[in-house]
Design an enzyme around this catalytic site. Structure first.
Site, PDB file in Angstrom:
ATOM      1  N   TRP A  40       0.876  -1.163   0.000  1.00 15.96           N
ATOM      2  CA  TRP A  40       0.000   0.000   0.000  1.00 15.96           C
ATOM      3  C   TRP A  40       0.924   1.227   0.000  1.00 15.96           C
ATOM      4  O   TRP A  40       1.342   1.720   1.035  1.00 15.96           O
ATOM      5  CB  TRP A  40      -0.884   0.023   1.244  1.00 15.96           C
ATOM      6  N   ASN A  45      16.942  -3.908  -8.358  1.00 19.24           N
ATOM      7  CA  ASN A  45      15.865  -4.309  -7.447  1.00 19.24           C
ATOM      8  C   ASN A  45      14.480  -4.111  -8.076  1.00 19.24           C
ATOM      9  O   ASN A  45      13.684  -3.272  -7.659  1.00 19.24           O
ATOM     10  CB  ASN A  45      15.974  -3.535  -6.136  1.00 19.24           C
ATOM     11  N   ASP A  95      19.530  -7.079  -0.238  1.00 22.05           N
ATOM     12  CA  ASP A  95      19.837  -5.808   0.421  1.00 22.05           C
ATOM     13  C   ASP A  95      20.966  -5.987   1.438  1.00 22.05           C
ATOM     14  O   ASP A  95      21.864  -5.148   1.541  1.00 22.05           O
ATOM     15  CB  ASP A  95      18.604  -5.264   1.147  1.00 22.05           C
TER      16      ASP A  95
END
Length: 292
Positions: A99, A163, A252
């Protein structure tokens, strides 16, 4: 050495049955945290935009608790942070629900007079990702690219990880074009085979050759196969993780461990091993960030 990591810090819901743990994460933030933990002597600042709500305060406090500078975080009284939930399958592979369409981070660098990157000029290294670029408007992306070109000419270094998140891009072609421009701009490239295959459909062998031909410093992340050195094409027989609970932040954390070693003088082989070892720890833990 002063390093700026640019991107989106989000509220993370890590699902466990009908309950959820609440944390803070985001791809470039994850890397910034692991970079700071790997090389405490480096100054790492996080650059983003947050609201002035309680969740934004939580994010800013969390970033500061990791000894990462927050002076470059803009605060928007009308903005809110993004939110995502992680679910994992029995093999530890994760899926995400986001979201983030109205996230304040989408307006990072935006002013009434146009995009402003002046604060970035004070850094020696800038780290960003394809997610960083994807959430910005096309005009802000273009302006940031122009700034990065000038930044490199003045002696700064750029680190980039594509990414790829398909839903953030108009189409794969747009992502491909943007990434190719960023690889050309990058001093340290940190691609992954999975991301590149999803965008281009190329085989791992073609992907490896493409990056070796670029002649960049960095690593091609290949999951459990271990990284490939982009300078020499060397691969290593690094151990595999014995337990995989959650692959969130595997790439990451590799970036953070690799950069922490590389930027403080380690050889490429040792930097690759540092990134690999850190990622092995992270995939054995639920969530993006290992407890201190």
């Amino acid at each position: 050495m002063k390093i700026a990591a640019i991107g989106e810090a989000m509220i993370e819901l890590s699902m466990a049955g009908d309950s959820a743990g609440v944390g803070v994460a985001g791809d470039t933030l994850n890397t910034a945290i692991y970079l700071k933990r790997s090389a405490p002597e480096l100054q790492i600042d996080y650059i983003t935009r947050l609201g002035k709500d309680a969740f934004s305060d939580r994010i800013a406090d969390f970033i500061a608790s990791e000894d990462i500078g927050t002076g470059g975080i803009q605060r928007d009284p009308e903005g809110t942070p993004g939110l995502y939930a992680i679910t994992t399958d029995d093999a530890g592979e994760r899926s995400f629900t986001y979201w983030r369409d109205s996230s304040a981070a989408r307006l990072t660098f935006v002013t009434d007079q146009g995009p402003d990157f002046a604060a970035l000029a004070q850094y020696d290294v800038i780290y960003l990702s394809g997610i960083t670029m994807a959430i910005l408007s096309a005009s802000t992306r273009s302006a940031l690219m122009r700034f990065l070109q000038a930044f490199r000419k003045s002696g700064g270094r750029v680190c980039y990880d594509s990414n790829y998140r398909a839903r953030l891009w108009m189409d794969p072609e747009t992502a491909w074009t943007q990434n190719e421009a960023m690889w050309a701009l990058s001093d340290i490239a940190l691609p992954s085979v999975d991301d590149e295959q999803e965008i281009t459909g190329e085989t791992p062998e073609v992907i490896a050759r493409r990056f070796l031909d670029l002649g960049r410093t960095g690593a091609l992340k290949r999951g459990e196969l271990g990284p490939m050195c982009l300078q020499t094409g060397a691969t290593y027989d690094f151990p595999k993780a014995e337990t995989v609970v959650d692959t969130t932040s595997a790439g990451d954390s590799f970036n953070g461990g690799y950069l922490g070693a590389s930027l403080t003088g380690a050889s490429q082989a040792n930097a690759l091993r540092a990134g690999h070892d850190l990622a092995m720890q992270v995939v054995g833990h639920k969530g993006a960030i290992l407890p201190k």
